[in-house]
Design a protein around this motif. Structure first.
Motif, PDB file in Angstrom:
ATOM      1  N   ARG A  13     -58.445 -42.872 -26.995  1.00 15.38           N
ATOM      2  CA  ARG A  13     -58.977 -43.686 -28.199  1.00 15.38           C
ATOM      3  C   ARG A  13     -60.228 -43.279 -29.059  1.00 15.38           C
ATOM      4  O   ARG A  13     -60.418 -43.200 -30.151  1.00 15.38           O
ATOM      5  CB  ARG A  13     -58.949 -45.286 -27.954  1.00 15.38           C
ATOM      6  CG  ARG A  13     -59.373 -46.251 -28.880  1.00 15.38           C
ATOM      7  CD  ARG A  13     -59.123 -47.592 -28.527  1.00 15.38           C
ATOM      8  NE  ARG A  13     -59.951 -47.895 -27.386  1.00 15.38           N
ATOM      9  CZ  ARG A  13     -59.502 -48.034 -26.025  1.00 15.38           C
ATOM     10  NH1 ARG A  13     -58.052 -48.078 -25.777  1.00 15.38           N
ATOM     11  NH2 ARG A  13     -60.419 -48.361 -25.232  1.00 15.38           N
ATOM     12  N   LYS A  16     -59.257 -40.198 -30.953  1.00 16.17           N
ATOM     13  CA  LYS A  16     -58.476 -40.722 -32.274  1.00 16.17           C
ATOM     14  C   LYS A  16     -59.659 -41.195 -33.382  1.00 16.17           C
ATOM     15  O   LYS A  16     -59.612 -40.635 -34.520  1.00 16.17           O
ATOM     16  CB  LYS A  16     -57.475 -41.402 -31.957  1.00 16.17           C
ATOM     17  CG  LYS A  16     -56.624 -42.095 -33.151  1.00 16.17           C
ATOM     18  CD  LYS A  16     -55.699 -43.149 -32.948  1.00 16.17           C
ATOM     19  CE  LYS A  16     -55.226 -43.454 -34.310  1.00 16.17           C
ATOM     20  NZ  LYS A  16     -54.068 -44.595 -33.793  1.00 16.17           N
ATOM     21  N   THR A 132     -57.117 -47.769 -38.753  1.00 11.62           N
ATOM     22  CA  THR A 132     -57.314 -47.511 -37.233  1.00 11.62           C
ATOM     23  C   THR A 132     -57.994 -48.632 -36.551  1.00 11.62           C
ATOM     24  O   THR A 132     -57.726 -48.927 -35.544  1.00 11.62           O
ATOM     25  CB  THR A 132     -58.165 -45.965 -36.760  1.00 11.62           C
ATOM     26  OG1 THR A 132     -57.372 -45.093 -37.636  1.00 11.62           O
ATOM     27  CG2 THR A 132     -58.181 -45.850 -35.638  1.00 11.62           C
TER      28      THR A 132
END
Length: 236
Positions: A13, A16, A132
């Motif tokens: 995570r 990303k 996101t």
């Protein structure tokens, strides 16, 4: 969920979010840069490179060092002004975007300063990263923000010592350069004039560094600053 899987997913995570952030940060300048801004940036680099090259050439050829120091000072001042003007144009274009025009200061010239550009930068990045960030819970964002703050401090510690040592080296090198340049003068008036001119040049370099602190930070403390901004984006 076992500890390894939990840690792996957390790092995934992080990667990303960092990837999306860097992509958005790169796109800001490209998206809002105009032909005028590009030309100005080329002139800035030309002024800096020409100034340094001329001063080295003048020293090696034993030309009138005072005259060329003045020329170099003018070129550096021109580069300083144009560099800040180019950045101003980019952020002014961002602030005029309908998505961010409410953040445009009453006096647009304030965008010359990083402290007034920062809210626009954060708003732009928040908009780009919004898809996101919406996939995370409040708890996940809070945990990720704490992680980024920790990464930022760790990164700063890694480069602070190197920057300090480099600064001391450059200070000594600059002192030796001034001593050699002033030592070329053979008259009292020449020595006084050279001292004044090179002191002025030193002040210009200091001003250039201070007014471009944000850009310098982005070079030497880029990772730490990126993590700091990411932590700010994830705050509720």
């Amino acid at each position: 969920m076992d500890p390894f899987t939990r840690k792996y997913l957390a790092l995934q995570r992080v990667n990303k979010v960092v990837s999306e952030y860097r992509k958005a940060a790169r796109n800001l300048r490209h998206r809002y840069k105009t032909k005028k801004t590009t030309i100005i940036e080329w002139v800035v680099w030309g002024s800096i490179i020409s100034g340094v090259a001329l001063e080295v050439w003048a020293m090696a050829s034993q030309w009138d060092s005072i005259t060329w120091a003045v020329v170099v000072s003018v070129l550096l001042l021109l580069g300083l002004f144009l560099q800040r003007y180019a950045t101003f144009l980019i952020y002014h274009n961002v602030a005029k975007d309908p998505s961010f025009n409410k953040l445009l200061p009453d006096n647009p010239l304030r965008l010359y300063f990083e402290i007034d550009r920062h809210p626009i930068l954060v708003a732009y990045l928040a908009k780009e990263l919004n898809p996101t960030l919406l996939t995370m819970t409040v708890q996940e964002r809070k945990k990720l923000s704490e992680d980024f703050l920790r990464y930022s401090e760790r990164s700063k510690k890694k480069v602070t010592f190197t920057i300090a040592v480099t600064g001391l080296f450059l200070f000594a090198l600059w002192g030796a350069f001034l001593q050699g340049a002033i030592g070329l003068e053979t008259t009292l008036i020449g020595i006084i004039s050279a001292t004044f001119v090179y002191s002025l040049l030193s002040i210009i370099i200091v001003l250039f560094t201070v007014y471009n602190r944000f850009n310098i930070d982005r070079v030497f403390l880029k990772t730490a600053n990126d993590y700091q901004i990411l932590a700010e984006l994830l705050e509720d």
